[in-house]
Design an enzyme around this catalytic site. Sequence first.
Site, mmCIF file in Angstrom:
data_model
loop_
_atom_site.group_PDB
_atom_site.id
_atom_site.type_symbol
_atom_site.label_atom_id
_atom_site.label_comp_id
_atom_site.label_asym_id
_atom_site.label_seq_id
_atom_site.Cartn_x
_atom_site.Cartn_y
_atom_site.Cartn_z
ATOM 1 N N LYS A 1 4.163 2.154 9.929
ATOM 2 C CA LYS A 1 3.424 2.707 8.796
ATOM 3 C C LYS A 1 2.093 2.650 8.952
ATOM 4 O O LYS A 1 1.186 2.153 9.655
ATOM 5 C CB LYS A 1 3.469 1.332 8.025
ATOM 6 C CG LYS A 1 3.057 1.638 6.377
ATOM 7 C CD LYS A 1 4.108 2.648 5.690
ATOM 8 C CE LYS A 1 3.704 2.827 4.416
ATOM 9 N NZ LYS A 1 2.955 4.162 4.240
ATOM 10 N N LYS B 1 -3.058 -5.696 10.377
ATOM 11 C CA LYS B 1 -2.930 -5.573 9.166
ATOM 12 C C LYS B 1 -1.757 -6.148 8.544
ATOM 13 O O LYS B 1 -1.602 -6.976 7.646
ATOM 14 C CB LYS B 1 -3.523 -4.386 8.584
ATOM 15 C CG LYS B 1 -3.881 -4.350 6.973
ATOM 16 C CD LYS B 1 -4.600 -2.838 6.742
ATOM 17 C CE LYS B 1 -5.677 -2.358 7.416
ATOM 18 N NZ LYS B 1 -6.286 -1.161 7.160
ATOM 19 N N LYS C 1 -0.523 5.547 13.126
ATOM 20 C CA LYS C 1 -1.615 6.380 12.263
ATOM 21 C C LYS C 1 -1.453 7.773 12.868
ATOM 22 O O LYS C 1 -0.993 8.116 13.715
ATOM 23 C CB LYS C 1 -2.958 5.780 12.610
ATOM 24 C CG LYS C 1 -4.056 6.127 11.440
ATOM 25 C CD LYS C 1 -3.781 5.192 10.331
ATOM 26 C CE LYS C 1 -4.912 5.326 9.318
ATOM 27 N NZ LYS C 1 -5.098 4.498 8.320
ATOM 28 N N THR D 1 -6.291 0.221 -2.722
ATOM 29 C CA THR D 1 -7.258 -0.102 -1.584
ATOM 30 C C THR D 1 -8.479 -0.734 -2.094
ATOM 31 O O THR D 1 -9.081 -1.728 -1.658
ATOM 32 C CB THR D 1 -7.668 0.811 -0.722
ATOM 33 O OG1 THR D 1 -6.389 1.377 -0.049
ATOM 34 C CG2 THR D 1 -8.381 0.271 0.525
ATOM 35 N N ASN E 1 -11.697 8.140 -2.738
ATOM 36 C CA ASN E 1 -10.657 7.161 -3.451
ATOM 37 C C ASN E 1 -11.145 5.748 -3.542
ATOM 38 O O ASN E 1 -10.996 5.071 -4.301
ATOM 39 C CB ASN E 1 -9.254 7.552 -2.868
ATOM 40 C CG ASN E 1 -8.137 6.572 -3.376
ATOM 41 O OD1 ASN E 1 -7.919 6.732 -4.784
ATOM 42 N ND2 ASN E 1 -7.608 5.831 -2.887
ATOM 43 N N SER F 1 1.670 0.461 -0.779
ATOM 44 C CA SER F 1 2.498 1.444 -0.028
ATOM 45 C C SER F 1 3.819 0.725 0.169
ATOM 46 O O SER F 1 5.088 1.443 -0.155
ATOM 47 C CB SER F 1 2.137 1.696 1.063
ATOM 48 O OG SER F 1 0.995 2.570 1.118
#
Length: 451
Positions: free
Chosen positions: A101, A125, A137, A225, A256, A384
């Site tokens: 992810k 994380k 990523k 976030t 964002n 997510s």
Amino acid sequence: MSSEEAVTEASAAKSVSDLTEGSEVVLADTEDPGGAQFYRTHQAQVARAVPHVPIADHVRLILSEPKNEVIVNFPVRMDDGRFKLFTGYRIQHNNILGPYKGGIRYHHDVTLEEVKALASVMSYKCALLEVPFGGAKGGIRLSPAQHSKRELESITRRFVHDLGNNIGPEYDIPAPDVGTNSQIMVWMMDTYMNTHNQIDKNAQKRIVTGKSLASGGSRGREKATGQGVVYCIQEWADERGVRLDGCNYILQGFGNVGSHAAQIMSRLGAVLVGVQDHTGSIYNPQGIYPRKLIDHVNKEGGIRGYAGAEEINNDDFWSIESDICIPAALELQITEEVAKKLTAKLVVEAANGPTTLKGEEVLKKRGIEVIPDVMANAGGVVVSYFEWIQNKRSESWQLEEVDSRLLFMMKRSYHEMRAFAREHGVDNRTAAFAVALNRLNAVYTERGVFP
């Protein structure tokens, strides 16, 4: 943290060699490419946690490198008829806890080492937050502002096509990152759905998260976030007896994450006194209104020229009198020199890897607490996960449910990090990585390594 426990340059280098033998660590703020320095910085930060957890040698070895590094070079026809060759990356660091992810970044400074570091950060994380995902990523080296909407769509669709089976709704699930948004995620989803199993076409929606609501996204994902950042600040304030109503803060980055964090902070009575982005820095000791600044940025493309504040030098931004500093831009921003200028009591890393090793040493010496990136900005991957679950179950949760679940997970992990820090006399970053390493080590110890 006592001076004897402080990690010196020499001991940090030794710790990294314990994590990944033979890797070179640069502790100074060097002029090497940012991605390479970020990768070594991240390795050093993880290595500092190793002495505090009973991690097996083979687990350290496995975690020292990504499992897969996918690099694709693909041509795209530009609006003027010319073809341009793009390089895309998808780094899959670890999937022992669940599917890979992580976000997809469109930025002119994307490098292999940067994406490797970001993928590794995602693994820790997810482990820290107990999200059943692994770390990945991706990115393409380009400047989105230099391309039309049609070009960005073509680039995105060709990238997904060339990744092929290297991503999938139960294997590797991309999400937005710097330079990407819900529209790009929808293009990625649509491309994948039209190039894979047609029988299960609707079931493929969970191939990406961070989509628009109309195309299967989750309520609360866009602000997730930033919301998570504020939840961490609230827990810190409660723990320290700090009143957020009336406290001053500065914010680097007004995309964002930064803009949503600012809006939520304003509802708590916190005063935004300084903002910096790629166009410059602004300052108003009486306060900058986030909503008005968002309107200006949407119109002008940056904070420069905002009438509600005065423009200041970028170097002077870090010296603004404040209680909290929120770096929400790119990595390696709080250098040794910047750390010496800060007046804040707390740094909350809304961005990934914004603090250099030398910068962090200065912050420690000055008694400035840090809520590290793996904790502070984890709200995005948590929601997510919620979006992925909703798609998997064909459900749609209300915002109140999303926010309450996010608060529970952020609060639980924050206090696990703080408990470890107090018990072992280490800083928050070391504690966060140690908690994550403990979880990863436990799974590898139980499952073993095949064959």
